[in-house]
Scaffold this motif. Structure first.
Motif, mmCIF file in Angstrom:
data_model
loop_
_atom_site.group_PDB
_atom_site.id
_atom_site.type_symbol
_atom_site.label_atom_id
_atom_site.label_comp_id
_atom_site.label_asym_id
_atom_site.label_seq_id
_atom_site.Cartn_x
_atom_site.Cartn_y
_atom_site.Cartn_z
ATOM 1 N N ARG A 1 0.841 -1.179 0.000
ATOM 2 C CA ARG A 1 0.000 0.000 0.000
ATOM 3 C C ARG A 1 0.882 1.237 0.000
ATOM 4 N N TYR B 1 1.098 -5.436 3.985
ATOM 5 C CA TYR B 1 0.163 -5.988 4.947
ATOM 6 C C TYR B 1 0.136 -7.507 4.818
ATOM 7 N N GLY C 1 -9.381 -11.145 9.708
ATOM 8 C CA GLY C 1 -9.272 -10.528 8.398
ATOM 9 C C GLY C 1 -8.448 -9.264 8.382
ATOM 10 N N CYS C 2 -7.857 -8.895 9.541
ATOM 11 C CA CYS C 2 -7.041 -7.686 9.583
ATOM 12 C C CYS C 2 -5.676 -7.964 8.974
ATOM 13 N N ARG C 3 -4.972 -6.930 8.673
ATOM 14 C CA ARG C 3 -3.641 -7.063 8.120
ATOM 15 C C ARG C 3 -2.687 -6.226 8.965
ATOM 16 N N GLU D 1 -7.453 2.492 10.201
ATOM 17 C CA GLU D 1 -7.570 2.261 8.773
ATOM 18 C C GLU D 1 -8.715 1.290 8.521
ATOM 19 N N GLN E 1 -9.357 -1.434 7.061
ATOM 20 C CA GLN E 1 -9.240 -2.879 7.232
ATOM 21 C C GLN E 1 -9.242 -3.301 8.692
ATOM 22 N N TYR E 2 -9.079 -2.337 9.613
ATOM 23 C CA TYR E 2 -9.097 -2.633 11.042
ATOM 24 C C TYR E 2 -10.376 -2.130 11.722
ATOM 25 N N THR F 1 -18.461 -3.517 7.162
ATOM 26 C CA THR F 1 -17.314 -2.778 6.644
ATOM 27 C C THR F 1 -17.530 -1.275 6.805
ATOM 28 N N THR G 1 -16.739 2.749 5.665
ATOM 29 C CA THR G 1 -16.305 3.725 4.679
ATOM 30 C C THR G 1 -16.203 5.082 5.362
#
Length: 270
Positions: free
Chosen positions: A7, A20, A26-28, A50, A52-53, A63, A65
């Motif tokens: 990224r 990541y 499912g987090c990175r 962020e 993804q967290y 999710t 946004t």
């Protein structure tokens, strides 16, 4: 590294490239190619705002946004200290702009918390990045043994409404309290760090020591509150760009690396 896993960030110009790798839920987890990786410090808690967290609901679903309320900020340290809020109207919002990411706290009733906490810790290092948007009697976070923050607690009033900072002892104001004039203006981005080693403590902002002292208070935390002391009088109004809790007093070089890392998350070059 797989290009799809990399990224590009606002601080690539400084030579740092982030990737990541797969993490729980499912987090990175972030790391820096050829450089400093905060996860190498085995933190007890590591929270980044962020998408993804972040999740809409307190159970880690939905999710996120931009501009949506956040009910769950995953802990990417692996210890499972996820920050949550079950009440939809009391959650901070996820915001992004200029390549940066942050949680926006309204200073009225927003906060996230974890009821387990970091446990009993004598030596530790905490680093976080923030921007106050309204000066008031707020607390960026607290670690304490009860929801009133009255016993073996760490509270960061950065700053308080009087324009001073107060870090540590809340109920006993003589117990290792670090304090001084807050040198930053409203809407300044600031990286803060607090390190305790034995009975010695130091508080820094943007890499500069603001106060040191003999700190008699270790943490025996049963609760973490992010964006507040768990008290309606002490809500933080502004941005929080992330926080890490390391259960050791890191050396000066590592502390500088952590401050640089969180500075970059706030768009600062330290």
């Amino acid at each position: 590294a797989d290009a799809a896993m990399r990224r590009v960030t606002p601080f690539d110009a400084r030579g740092y490239y982030y990737y990541y790798s797969a993490e729980t839920r499912g987090c990175r987890a972030p790391a820096i190619f050829g450089g400093f990786n905060p996860l190498s410090l085995s933190p007890s808690g590591f929270w980044l705002p962020e998408p993804q967290y972040l999740f809409e609901e307190e159970d880690g679903t939905g999710t996120i946004t931009a501009t949506e309320a956040v009910g769950y900020n995953a802990d990417i340290s692996g210890t499972g200290l996820h920050l949550i809020h079950a009440t939809a109207g009391n959650r901070p919002t996820y915001q992004t702009g200029g390549g940066l990411h942050w949680l926006q706290f309204d200073g009225v009733d927003d906060f996230l918390a974890n009821a387990t906490g970091v446990g009993a810790v004598a030596d530790f290092t905490i680093v976080w990045a923030q921007r106050e948007t309204t000066r008031q009697n707020g607390a960026a976070f607290s670690y304490s043994t009860d929801d009133a923050g009255n016993i073996n607690r760490l509270i960061a009033h950065t700053p308080f409404g009087d324009g001073n900072f107060y870090v540590d002892a809340y109920s006993d104001l003589t117990d290792g309290r670090l304090t001084g004039v807050w040198p930053h203006a409203v809407d300044d981005d600031v990286v803060c760090s607090f390190r305790r080693s034995g009975a010695s403590a130091v508080f820094r902002t943007n890499g500069v020591v603001r106060d040191t002292g003999s700190d008699g208070t270790a943490i025996t935390s049963d609760i973490i509150v992010y964006g507040s002391l768990n008290n309606p009088l002490f809500r933080f109004a502004g941005r929080l760009y992330g926080m890490i809790f390391v259960p050791s007093a890191v050396g000066d070089g590592v502390l500088a690396n952590l401050e640089t890392y969180f500075g970059a998350r706030a768009g600062l070059v330290l």
